[in-house]
Write a protein that holds these residues in place. Structure first.
Motif, PDB file in Angstrom:
ATOM      1  N   PHE A 110       0.858  -1.185   0.000  1.00  0.00           N
ATOM      2  CA  PHE A 110       0.000   0.000   0.000  1.00  0.00           C
ATOM      3  C   PHE A 110       0.895   1.236   0.000  1.00  0.00           C
ATOM      4  O   PHE A 110       1.811   1.336   0.816  1.00  0.00           O
ATOM      5  CB  PHE A 110      -0.896   0.043   1.243  1.00  0.00           C
ATOM      6  N   VAL A 111       0.613   2.169  -0.891  1.00  0.00           N
ATOM      7  CA  VAL A 111       1.349   3.433  -0.906  1.00  0.00           C
ATOM      8  C   VAL A 111       0.861   4.300   0.249  1.00  0.00           C
ATOM      9  O   VAL A 111      -0.347   4.480   0.442  1.00  0.00           O
ATOM     10  CB  VAL A 111       1.143   4.167  -2.246  1.00  0.00           C
ATOM     11  N   LEU A 112       1.805   4.828   1.024  1.00  0.00           N
ATOM     12  CA  LEU A 112       1.469   5.715   2.138  1.00  0.00           C
ATOM     13  C   LEU A 112       1.539   7.181   1.723  1.00  0.00           C
ATOM     14  O   LEU A 112       0.705   7.995   2.108  1.00  0.00           O
ATOM     15  CB  LEU A 112       2.420   5.473   3.317  1.00  0.00           C
ATOM     16  N   LYS A 113       2.562   7.504   0.926  1.00  0.00           N
ATOM     17  CA  LYS A 113       2.743   8.893   0.510  1.00  0.00           C
ATOM     18  C   LYS A 113       3.687   8.924  -0.681  1.00  0.00           C
ATOM     19  O   LYS A 113       4.519   8.021  -0.843  1.00  0.00           O
ATOM     20  CB  LYS A 113       3.339   9.722   1.663  1.00  0.00           C
ATOM     21  N   LYS A 114       3.558   9.957  -1.511  1.00  0.00           N
ATOM     22  CA  LYS A 114       4.494  10.104  -2.631  1.00  0.00           C
ATOM     23  C   LYS A 114       4.817  11.573  -2.841  1.00  0.00           C
ATOM     24  O   LYS A 114       4.028  12.466  -2.519  1.00  0.00           O
ATOM     25  CB  LYS A 114       3.918   9.496  -3.910  1.00  0.00           C
ATOM     26  N   TRP A 115       6.020  11.810  -3.374  1.00  0.00           N
ATOM     27  CA  TRP A 115       6.499  13.158  -3.637  1.00  0.00           C
ATOM     28  C   TRP A 115       7.030  13.197  -5.066  1.00  0.00           C
ATOM     29  O   TRP A 115       7.633  12.230  -5.547  1.00  0.00           O
ATOM     30  CB  TRP A 115       7.629  13.535  -2.691  1.00  0.00           C
ATOM     31  N   ASP A 116       6.846  14.306  -5.733  1.00  0.00           N
ATOM     32  CA  ASP A 116       7.408  14.479  -7.076  1.00  0.00           C
ATOM     33  C   ASP A 116       8.901  14.759  -6.985  1.00  0.00           C
ATOM     34  O   ASP A 116       9.361  15.533  -6.132  1.00  0.00           O
ATOM     35  CB  ASP A 116       6.724  15.633  -7.807  1.00  0.00           C
ATOM     36  N   LEU A 117       9.658  14.141  -7.875  1.00  0.00           N
ATOM     37  CA  LEU A 117      11.094  14.388  -8.007  1.00  0.00           C
ATOM     38  C   LEU A 117      11.353  14.827  -9.447  1.00  0.00           C
ATOM     39  O   LEU A 117      11.333  14.006 -10.368  1.00  0.00           O
ATOM     40  CB  LEU A 117      11.908  13.132  -7.694  1.00  0.00           C
ATOM     41  N   GLY A 118      11.563  16.098  -9.630  1.00  0.00           N
ATOM     42  CA  GLY A 118      11.778  16.603 -10.974  1.00  0.00           C
ATOM     43  C   GLY A 118      10.529  16.485 -11.827  1.00  0.00           C
ATOM     44  O   GLY A 118       9.400  16.462 -11.326  1.00  0.00           O
ATOM     45  N   GLU A 119      10.725  16.364 -13.114  1.00  0.00           N
ATOM     46  CA  GLU A 119       9.605  16.367 -14.051  1.00  0.00           C
ATOM     47  C   GLU A 119       8.948  15.012 -14.225  1.00  0.00           C
ATOM     48  O   GLU A 119       7.774  14.932 -14.586  1.00  0.00           O
ATOM     49  CB  GLU A 119      10.074  16.874 -15.423  1.00  0.00           C
ATOM     50  N   SER A 120       9.676  13.939 -13.955  1.00  0.00           N
ATOM     51  CA  SER A 120       9.111  12.629 -14.289  1.00  0.00           C
ATOM     52  C   SER A 120       9.196  11.586 -13.180  1.00  0.00           C
ATOM     53  O   SER A 120       8.477  10.590 -13.211  1.00  0.00           O
ATOM     54  CB  SER A 120       9.797  12.066 -15.538  1.00  0.00           C
ATOM     55  N   LEU A 143       8.920   0.836   3.298  1.00  0.00           N
ATOM     56  CA  LEU A 143      10.064   1.107   2.435  1.00  0.00           C
ATOM     57  C   LEU A 143       9.858   2.441   1.736  1.00  0.00           C
ATOM     58  O   LEU A 143       8.725   2.887   1.549  1.00  0.00           O
ATOM     59  CB  LEU A 143      10.230   0.009   1.374  1.00  0.00           C
ATOM     60  N   LYS A 144      10.961   3.048   1.353  1.00  0.00           N
ATOM     61  CA  LYS A 144      10.908   4.235   0.508  1.00  0.00           C
ATOM     62  C   LYS A 144      11.742   3.965  -0.730  1.00  0.00           C
ATOM     63  O   LYS A 144      12.823   3.350  -0.646  1.00  0.00           O
ATOM     64  CB  LYS A 144      11.450   5.467   1.241  1.00  0.00           C
ATOM     65  N   GLY A 145      11.244   4.425  -1.874  1.00  0.00           N
ATOM     66  CA  GLY A 145      11.968   4.166  -3.103  1.00  0.00           C
ATOM     67  C   GLY A 145      11.691   5.198  -4.168  1.00  0.00           C
ATOM     68  O   GLY A 145      10.738   5.971  -4.073  1.00  0.00           O
ATOM     69  N   VAL A 146      12.549   5.192  -5.162  1.00  0.00           N
ATOM     70  CA  VAL A 146      12.417   6.101  -6.298  1.00  0.00           C
ATOM     71  C   VAL A 146      11.854   5.327  -7.483  1.00  0.00           C
ATOM     72  O   VAL A 146      12.352   4.245  -7.826  1.00  0.00           O
ATOM     73  CB  VAL A 146      13.778   6.713  -6.675  1.00  0.00           C
ATOM     74  N   ALA A 147      10.805   5.884  -8.069  1.00  0.00           N
ATOM     75  CA  ALA A 147      10.203   5.317  -9.267  1.00  0.00           C
ATOM     76  C   ALA A 147      10.575   6.215 -10.442  1.00  0.00           C
ATOM     77  O   ALA A 147       9.978   7.281 -10.634  1.00  0.00           O
ATOM     78  CB  ALA A 147       8.688   5.208  -9.115  1.00  0.00           C
ATOM     79  N   LYS A 148      11.566   5.784 -11.203  1.00  0.00           N
ATOM     80  CA  LYS A 148      12.021   6.569 -12.331  1.00  0.00           C
ATOM     81  C   LYS A 148      10.957   6.594 -13.429  1.00  0.00           C
ATOM     82  O   LYS A 148      10.459   5.556 -13.853  1.00  0.00           O
ATOM     83  CB  LYS A 148      13.315   5.969 -12.898  1.00  0.00           C
ATOM     84  N   GLY A 149      10.630   7.808 -13.871  1.00  0.00           N
ATOM     85  CA  GLY A 149       9.664   7.956 -14.947  1.00  0.00           C
ATOM     86  C   GLY A 149       8.239   7.627 -14.564  1.00  0.00           C
ATOM     87  O   GLY A 149       7.390   7.412 -15.442  1.00  0.00           O
ATOM     88  N   ALA A 150       7.933   7.609 -13.263  1.00  0.00           N
ATOM     89  CA  ALA A 150       6.593   7.205 -12.812  1.00  0.00           C
ATOM     90  C   ALA A 150       5.497   8.127 -13.311  1.00  0.00           C
ATOM     91  O   ALA A 150       4.351   7.714 -13.518  1.00  0.00           O
ATOM     92  CB  ALA A 150       6.553   7.130 -11.290  1.00  0.00           C
ATOM     93  N   LYS A 151       5.823   9.411 -13.512  1.00  0.00           N
ATOM     94  CA  LYS A 151       4.806  10.372 -13.950  1.00  0.00           C
ATOM     95  C   LYS A 151       4.532  10.281 -15.443  1.00  0.00           C
ATOM     96  O   LYS A 151       3.565  10.860 -15.941  1.00  0.00           O
ATOM     97  CB  LYS A 151       5.251  11.789 -13.575  1.00  0.00           C
ATOM     98  N   ARG A 152       5.360   9.517 -16.150  1.00  0.00           N
ATOM     99  CA  ARG A 152       5.198   9.423 -17.603  1.00  0.00           C
ATOM    100  C   ARG A 152       4.931   8.010 -18.093  1.00  0.00           C
ATOM    101  O   ARG A 152       4.249   7.822 -19.100  1.00  0.00           O
ATOM    102  CB  ARG A 152       6.455   9.958 -18.288  1.00  0.00           C
ATOM    103  N   SER A 153       5.466   7.018 -17.398  1.00  0.00           N
ATOM    104  CA  SER A 153       5.378   5.641 -17.880  1.00  0.00           C
ATOM    105  C   SER A 153       4.028   5.003 -17.542  1.00  0.00           C
ATOM    106  O   SER A 153       3.744   4.673 -16.394  1.00  0.00           O
ATOM    107  CB  SER A 153       6.503   4.800 -17.269  1.00  0.00           C
TER     108      SER A 153
END
Length: 263
Positions: A9-19, A33-43
């Protein structure tokens, strides 16, 4: 680099740059856990907008032992809690539960109980017509999992079992109920009826589904129990929940607009 794939379950998310996005989530076997989703805003293929609250998703990520953040590679939908998104009060209650976990859970560690508590709570929130005391049942059980369960059955000073009826004191700093004989010690911060104390104890012991069915959410005992739980949490955890304050403001405004007709 260890690979993890499982329900989360996602608890919270933050934007990192444009994508990209930084995502905090609680998994069934890795805890928070915390992690980076590369290109999550576009893919759309790898993420498809699924890194959002109130979705049960199958997350795939890679853990690097030398880094705090995992690398999120993709996710797939398992279940969508549509009723939560469609009801303002349910949405606000759900946000309070997610903020609680985001603030208090340490990262990593095998903490399946937290995942199961959130899953059962969201299922009840999604299925029921009204929220009832669900948020406070969640808080009571969460405090217990943290090892911060207050004492509801016997006096924290003399250790005597409480009488079956009456009004007693409750000490937030000392973490429990104060009997009539010890009330003069001056440690009590709240008053609590025997019915309220039994209600609080049942919220800890009973499954979520049964706990929220014990009493109507607008009952006086629920309000009394809620004040005690919130004060206890703020004192012992040292943090207030912004989403809880927002929920109260929004619901109070809605009640003023409707003239109390919602209740």
């Amino acid at each position: 680099m260890p690979r993890y794939k499982g329900p989360a379950f996602v608890l919270k998310k933050w934007d990192l740059g444009e994508s990209d996005q930084l995502v905090s989530f609680v998994s069934s076997s890795r805890g928070k856990l915390k992690g980076v989703a590369k290109g999550a805003k576009r893919s759309k293929k790898r993420f498809g907008g699924l890194l959002s609250p109130f979705l049960l998703v199958d997350v795939e990520c890679f853990e690097n032992p030398n880094r705090d953040l995992v690398r999120i590679e993709g996710c797939a939908l398992i279940h969508y809690y549509a009723s939560i998104y469609g009801d303002l009060e349910k949405l606000l209650v759900g946000c309070c539960a997610l903020e609680f976990l985001e603030r208090v859970l340490p990262e990593r560690g095998l903490q399946e109980d937290w995942f199961r508590l959130l899953q059962r709570s969201l299922e009840c929130l999604n299925q029921r017509a009204e929220t009832g005391p669900l948020l406070w049942v969640f808080f009571a059980k969460a405090l217990n999992l943290l090892g911060l369960q207050p004492e509801f059955g016997q006096c924290i000073h003399c250790r005597r079992r409480l009488a079956g009826s009456g009004v007693f004191g409750f000490s937030v700093p000392h973490g429990g109920v104060v009997c009539g004989a010890c009330i003069q010690k001056g440690t009590a911060t709240h008053r609590a009826s025997s019915d309220t104390l039994r209600l609080l104890d049942s919220w800890v012991r009973l499954p979520v589904e049964e706990g929220i069915s014990t009493v109507d959410g607008r009952n006086r005992r629920v309000r009394e129990a809620a004040r005690i739980l919130e004060a206890f949490f703020v004192y012992h955890v040292g943090r207030e929940l912004r989403s809880l304050r927002v929920m109260r403001e929004v619901l109070a405004q809605r009640q003023r607009v409707t003239g109390g007709r919602d209740h």
